[in-house]
Design a protein around this motif. Structure first.
Motif, PDB file in Angstrom:
ATOM      1  N   THR A 189       0.818  -1.214   0.000  1.00 34.36           N
ATOM      2  CA  THR A 189       0.000   0.000   0.000  1.00 34.36           C
ATOM      3  C   THR A 189       0.854   1.267   0.000  1.00 34.36           C
ATOM      4  OG1 THR A 189      -1.946  -1.015   1.013  1.00 34.36           O
ATOM      5  CG2 THR A 189      -1.655   1.341   1.361  1.00 34.36           C
ATOM      6  N   ALA A 190       1.867   1.314   0.856  1.00 30.20           N
ATOM      7  CA  ALA A 190       2.701   2.520   0.957  1.00 30.20           C
ATOM      8  C   ALA A 190       3.366   2.844  -0.377  1.00 30.20           C
ATOM      9  CB  ALA A 190       3.761   2.337   2.045  1.00 30.20           C
ATOM     10  N   GLU A 191       3.862   1.822  -1.067  1.00 32.34           N
ATOM     11  CA  GLU A 191       4.518   2.035  -2.356  1.00 32.34           C
ATOM     12  C   GLU A 191       3.517   2.527  -3.413  1.00 32.34           C
ATOM     13  OE1 GLU A 191       4.850  -0.614  -0.483  1.00 32.34           O
ATOM     14  OE2 GLU A 191       6.977  -0.595   0.084  1.00 32.34           O
ATOM     15  N   VAL A 192       2.321   1.963  -3.384  1.00 33.00           N
ATOM     16  CA  VAL A 192       1.287   2.383  -4.325  1.00 33.00           C
ATOM     17  C   VAL A 192       0.941   3.857  -4.110  1.00 33.00           C
ATOM     18  CG1 VAL A 192      -1.161   2.140  -4.892  1.00 33.00           C
ATOM     19  CG2 VAL A 192       0.289   0.103  -4.717  1.00 33.00           C
ATOM     20  N   VAL A 193       0.760   4.246  -2.864  1.00 33.25           N
ATOM     21  CA  VAL A 193       0.420   5.637  -2.564  1.00 33.25           C
ATOM     22  C   VAL A 193       1.522   6.570  -3.066  1.00 33.25           C
ATOM     23  CG1 VAL A 193       0.034   7.313  -0.721  1.00 33.25           C
ATOM     24  CG2 VAL A 193      -1.045   5.063  -0.598  1.00 33.25           C
ATOM     25  N   GLU A 194       2.763   6.235  -2.774  1.00 33.06           N
ATOM     26  CA  GLU A 194       3.872   7.091  -3.186  1.00 33.06           C
ATOM     27  C   GLU A 194       3.964   7.209  -4.701  1.00 33.06           C
ATOM     28  OE1 GLU A 194       5.770   9.120  -1.444  1.00 33.06           O
ATOM     29  OE2 GLU A 194       4.499   8.535   0.240  1.00 33.06           O
ATOM     30  N   SER A 195       3.561   6.177  -5.423  1.00 28.38           N
ATOM     31  CA  SER A 195       3.636   6.221  -6.889  1.00 28.38           C
ATOM     32  C   SER A 195       2.648   7.225  -7.480  1.00 28.38           C
ATOM     33  CB  SER A 195       3.364   4.827  -7.470  1.00 28.38           C
ATOM     34  OG  SER A 195       1.999   4.459  -7.332  1.00 28.38           O
ATOM     35  N   PHE A 196       1.663   7.638  -6.694  1.00 34.63           N
ATOM     36  CA  PHE A 196       0.671   8.608  -7.160  1.00 34.63           C
ATOM     37  C   PHE A 196       0.948  10.028  -6.677  1.00 34.63           C
ATOM     38  CE2 PHE A 196      -1.767   4.817  -8.044  1.00 34.63           C
ATOM     39  CZ  PHE A 196      -2.578   5.174  -9.111  1.00 34.63           C
ATOM     40  N   ARG A 197       1.879  10.193  -5.766  1.00 27.76           N
ATOM     41  CA  ARG A 197       2.046  11.482  -5.105  1.00 27.76           C
ATOM     42  C   ARG A 197       2.277  12.629  -6.085  1.00 27.76           C
ATOM     43  NH1 ARG A 197       2.643  12.978  -0.018  1.00 27.76           N
ATOM     44  NH2 ARG A 197       2.966  10.846   0.707  1.00 27.76           N
ATOM     45  N   GLU A 198       3.083  12.429  -7.082  1.00 32.86           N
ATOM     46  CA  GLU A 198       3.436  13.510  -7.997  1.00 32.86           C
ATOM     47  C   GLU A 198       2.437  13.691  -9.134  1.00 32.86           C
ATOM     48  OE1 GLU A 198       5.812  15.608  -7.333  1.00 32.86           O
ATOM     49  OE2 GLU A 198       6.234  14.454  -5.507  1.00 32.86           O
ATOM     50  N   ARG A 199       1.514  12.738  -9.294  1.00 31.58           N
ATOM     51  CA  ARG A 199       0.617  12.838 -10.444  1.00 31.58           C
ATOM     52  C   ARG A 199      -0.859  12.867 -10.076  1.00 31.58           C
ATOM     53  NH1 ARG A 199      -0.841   7.297 -12.313  1.00 31.58           N
ATOM     54  NH2 ARG A 199       0.296   5.742 -11.073  1.00 31.58           N
ATOM     55  N   ILE A 200      -1.177  12.797  -8.802  1.00 31.90           N
ATOM     56  CA  ILE A 200      -2.566  12.732  -8.390  1.00 31.90           C
ATOM     57  C   ILE A 200      -3.293  14.059  -8.610  1.00 31.90           C
ATOM     58  CG2 ILE A 200      -2.233  13.406  -5.982  1.00 31.90           C
ATOM     59  CD1 ILE A 200      -4.485  10.534  -7.169  1.00 31.90           C
ATOM     60  N   GLY A 201      -2.526  15.181  -8.620  1.00 35.60           N
ATOM     61  CA  GLY A 201      -3.123  16.471  -8.926  1.00 35.60           C
ATOM     62  C   GLY A 201      -3.707  17.203  -7.733  1.00 35.60           C
ATOM     63  N   THR A 202      -3.435  16.704  -6.538  1.00 35.16           N
ATOM     64  CA  THR A 202      -3.861  17.381  -5.318  1.00 35.16           C
ATOM     65  C   THR A 202      -2.866  17.049  -4.218  1.00 35.16           C
ATOM     66  OG1 THR A 202      -5.753  17.750  -3.837  1.00 35.16           O
ATOM     67  CG2 THR A 202      -5.334  15.485  -4.507  1.00 35.16           C
ATOM     68  N   LYS A 203      -2.958  17.736  -3.078  1.00 40.89           N
ATOM     69  CA  LYS A 203      -2.026  17.492  -1.985  1.00 40.89           C
ATOM     70  C   LYS A 203      -2.374  16.176  -1.300  1.00 40.89           C
ATOM     71  CE  LYS A 203      -1.361  22.435  -1.175  1.00 40.89           C
ATOM     72  NZ  LYS A 203      -1.556  23.568  -0.236  1.00 40.89           N
ATOM     73  N   LEU A 204      -1.436  15.267  -1.301  1.00 38.07           N
ATOM     74  CA  LEU A 204      -1.675  13.926  -0.777  1.00 38.07           C
ATOM     75  C   LEU A 204      -1.052  13.792   0.600  1.00 38.07           C
ATOM     76  CD1 LEU A 204      -1.354  10.657  -2.847  1.00 38.07           C
ATOM     77  CD2 LEU A 204      -0.675  10.744  -0.454  1.00 38.07           C
ATOM     78  N   VAL A 205      -1.845  13.335   1.570  1.00 39.19           N
ATOM     79  CA  VAL A 205      -1.373  13.095   2.931  1.00 39.19           C
ATOM     80  C   VAL A 205      -1.543  11.611   3.219  1.00 39.19           C
ATOM     81  CG1 VAL A 205      -1.668  13.633   5.375  1.00 39.19           C
ATOM     82  CG2 VAL A 205      -2.053  15.415   3.652  1.00 39.19           C
ATOM     83  N   TYR A 206      -0.437  10.919   3.428  1.00 40.70           N
ATOM     84  CA  TYR A 206      -0.474   9.481   3.732  1.00 40.70           C
ATOM     85  C   TYR A 206      -0.258   9.302   5.222  1.00 40.70           C
ATOM     86  CZ  TYR A 206       0.948   4.543   3.818  1.00 40.70           C
ATOM     87  OH  TYR A 206       1.052   3.194   4.110  1.00 40.70           O
ATOM     88  N   HIS A 207      -1.229   8.672   5.876  1.00 41.89           N
ATOM     89  CA  HIS A 207      -1.205   8.532   7.334  1.00 41.89           C
ATOM     90  C   HIS A 207      -1.323   7.050   7.671  1.00 41.89           C
ATOM     91  CE1 HIS A 207      -1.481  10.096  11.389  1.00 41.89           C
ATOM     92  NE2 HIS A 207      -2.595   9.421  11.606  1.00 41.89           N
ATOM     93  N   ARG A 208      -0.209   6.429   8.023  1.00 42.76           N
ATOM     94  CA  ARG A 208      -0.201   5.001   8.348  1.00 42.76           C
ATOM     95  C   ARG A 208      -0.336   4.815   9.860  1.00 42.76           C
ATOM     96  NH1 ARG A 208       1.421  -0.182   6.844  1.00 42.76           N
ATOM     97  NH2 ARG A 208       2.373  -1.331   8.562  1.00 42.76           N
ATOM     98  N   LEU A 209      -1.301   3.967  10.248  1.00 40.56           N
ATOM     99  CA  LEU A 209      -1.516   3.671  11.656  1.00 40.56           C
ATOM    100  C   LEU A 209      -0.669   2.477  12.083  1.00 40.56           C
ATOM    101  CD1 LEU A 209      -5.413   4.070  11.776  1.00 40.56           C
ATOM    102  CD2 LEU A 209      -3.649   5.783  12.258  1.00 40.56           C
ATOM    103  N   ASP A 210      -0.378   2.401  13.365  1.00 41.67           N
ATOM    104  CA  ASP A 210       0.465   1.323  13.891  1.00 41.67           C
ATOM    105  C   ASP A 210      -0.283   0.006  13.989  1.00 41.67           C
ATOM    106  OD1 ASP A 210       2.624   3.050  14.170  1.00 41.67           O
ATOM    107  OD2 ASP A 210       2.047   3.624  16.208  1.00 41.67           O
ATOM    108  N   THR A 211      -1.601   0.069  14.165  1.00 45.13           N
ATOM    109  CA  THR A 211      -2.426  -1.129  14.269  1.00 45.13           C
ATOM    110  C   THR A 211      -3.676  -0.954  13.413  1.00 45.13           C
ATOM    111  OG1 THR A 211      -3.601  -0.261  16.211  1.00 45.13           O
ATOM    112  CG2 THR A 211      -1.650  -1.641  16.616  1.00 45.13           C
ATOM    113  N   ASN A 212      -4.333  -2.067  13.138  1.00 48.26           N
ATOM    114  CA  ASN A 212      -5.583  -2.025  12.393  1.00 48.26           C
ATOM    115  C   ASN A 212      -6.705  -1.604  13.334  1.00 48.26           C
ATOM    116  OD1 ASN A 212      -7.759  -2.366  10.706  1.00 48.26           O
ATOM    117  ND2 ASN A 212      -7.667  -4.613  10.703  1.00 48.26           N
ATOM    118  N   THR A 213      -7.243  -0.428  13.130  1.00 46.31           N
ATOM    119  CA  THR A 213      -8.305   0.105  13.989  1.00 46.31           C
ATOM    120  C   THR A 213      -9.690  -0.094  13.389  1.00 46.31           C
ATOM    121  OG1 THR A 213      -8.132   2.302  12.984  1.00 46.31           O
ATOM    122  CG2 THR A 213      -6.723   1.847  14.897  1.00 46.31           C
TER     123      THR A 213
END
Length: 330
Positions: free
Chosen positions: A62-86
Motif C-alpha cells: 500500500t505505501a509504495e502504491v500511494v507514493e507512486s501517485f504522489r506527484e501525479r494525483i493532482g492534489t495534496k496527498l497526505v499518507y497517514h499510516r496507523l500502527d495497528t488495524n483500527t
C-alpha cells in the motif's frame, strides 16, 4: 425535525470551492482496489484540495502504491499510516481528524473499494450551499443502481429496508442516517458532534454518525451518482432488494455494537428499552437469514451470541462517554 430553509445549519453563505474539500480514504491490505480509486481521483475534474489516505497498518505494498501517485494525483496527498488495524471506524475517525486539522470545510469519506465519477465533486458541490450533510448515490459493481437504506427507525435503531428509492423534482430526500462510503459533511457539523467513534471498529458507526448529524442539520441524499463500487460481493437477490454476504467478524460487531448505539441513545434521552430490544432481535433474525440464504450455512451463530454477551458489558458500563464536540475537546 426538519429545519427551515433559511436555517444557518442548513445553508451556507458562500459558493462551493473544490479546494475546501478533502477526500479521506481508509484502506487495509487492498492495494489493487486502492489503485483503482487513486486512478479515478487522478481523472477527477475538479479535484479536492487534499487527499488523505489512512492506512490501517497494511502488510501489502500500500505505501509504495500511494507514493507512486504522489506527484501525479493532482492534489495534496497526505499518507497517514496507523500502527495497528483500527477497523473502518478507527480509520474514518482518524481520517476525519486529519482532514479537520488541515482546515477542510468539507470532508468526503470513502472506502478503498469504490472509484469516483470524474465530475463527482462538482455534483456534490452543487448541493453544498444548501445542506451540510449530504450523501450521493452509487453504482454497484455491475453498473446497476445501488440502493442504500437512508432512513433509520429511530426507536428500533435499525435501517428501514424499504424506504422509497425514487426522487421527485427536488432531487433530494431527507435522511437520518449516514454511510462512510460517500459521506460528504461540513466541518460545522463535525465540530458539533465530534469525530466518528473508533470503538465500533466496524459496523453501525456510520449509521449512528449520520443520525447524530441529522439532529443538527437537515441531512439529505441527493439524486447524483458520484461513486462506483469496484468489489463484487456475494448477494441474495430478493427481487426489489439484495442482501449481501457477511463474515464472522461482521456478525460479532453487528450485535456487540448495538450496545454502543444504546449508550448514545441514553446520553441523548431517546432510549426506549422495548423498541430498542425489538430492533436488536430483528437484527439477530436478519443475520440468521443472511447465514442461511446468502452464505448457505448455519455455522457462525456463535459470533452473534458472543457479540450480544460483550455488548451486555458495554451496556452496563456507567462510565461510558460519547465522543465529545470538537470545541469542547479543544
Amino acid at each position: 425535525m426538519p429545519l427551515a430553509s433559511d436555517s444557518p445549519a442548513m445553508t451556507t453563505t458562500t459558493e462551493f470551492d473544490p479546494a475546501s474539500a478533502t477526500i479521506a480514504v481508509v484502506t487495509y491490505n487492498r492495494s489493487g482496489l486502492l489503485t483503482r480509486l487513486l486512478e479515478s481521483i487522478e481523472r477527477m475534474d475538479p479535484k479536492p484540495g487534499h487527499l488523505v489516505i489512512v492506512d490501517n497498518a497494511s502488510a501489502d505494498d500500500t505505501a509504495e502504491v500511494v507514493e507512486s501517485f504522489r506527484e501525479r494525483i493532482g492534489t495534496k496527498l497526505v499518507y497517514h499510516r496507523l500502527d495497528t488495524n483500527t477497523g473502518g471506524s478507527g480509520g474514518f475517525s482518524e481520517g476525519m481528524r486529519v482532514a479537520y486539522e488541515l482546515g477542510s470545510s468539507w470532508m468526503w469519506l470513502m472506502d478503498d473499494d469504490v472509484e469516483v465519477i470524474p465530475d463527482g465533486l462538482a455534483k456534490m458541490g452543487k448541493w453544498a450551499p444548501r445542506f451540510k450533510s449530504i450523501q450521493g448515490r452509487r453504482y454497484d459493481y455491475d453498473g446497476s443502481e445501488f440502493y442504500w437504506q437512508y432512513r433509520v427507525a429511530e426507536p428500533l435503531g435499525i435501517p428501514i429496508p424499504f424506504a422509497p428509492s425514487g426522487f421527485d423534482e427536488s432531487g433530494f430526500k431527507e435522511m437520518n442516517s449516514g454511510c462512510f462510503e460517500g459521506m460528504f459533511i461540513h466541518r460545522d457539523i463535525v465540530t458539533q458532534i465530534g469525530l466518528p467513534d473508533p470503538r465500533f471498529f466496524i459496523y453501525w458507526d456510520d449509521q449512528l454518525y449520520g443520525w447524530l448529524a441529522s439532529r443538527k442539520t437537515t441531512s439529505v441524499i441527493v439524486n447524483e451518482f458520484v461513486l462506483r463500487r469496484t468489489r463484487e460481493i456475494k448477494q441474495w437477490d430478493m427481487g426489489i432488494r439484495h442482501m449481501n454476504a457477511s463474515s464472522d467478524a461482521y456478525r460479532y460487531y453487528i450485535m456487540r455494537n448495538r450496545a454502543l448505539i444504546k449508550q448514545y441513545y441514553r446520553s441523548l434521552g431517546v432510549y426506549r428499552r422495548v423498541p430498542f430490544a425489538t430492533g436488536t432481535a430483528l437484527t439477530f433474525g436478519k443475520e440468521l437469514i443472511r447465514l442461511v440464504f446468502v452464505e448457505r450455512k448455519v455455522r457462525g451463530t456463535s459470533n452473534l451470541f458472543r457479540g450480544l454477551r460483550d455488548g451486555g458489558k458495554i451496556s452496563r458500563d456507567r462510565s461510558f462517554k460519547t465522543m465529545p464536540p470538537l470545541v469542547a475537546a479543544s
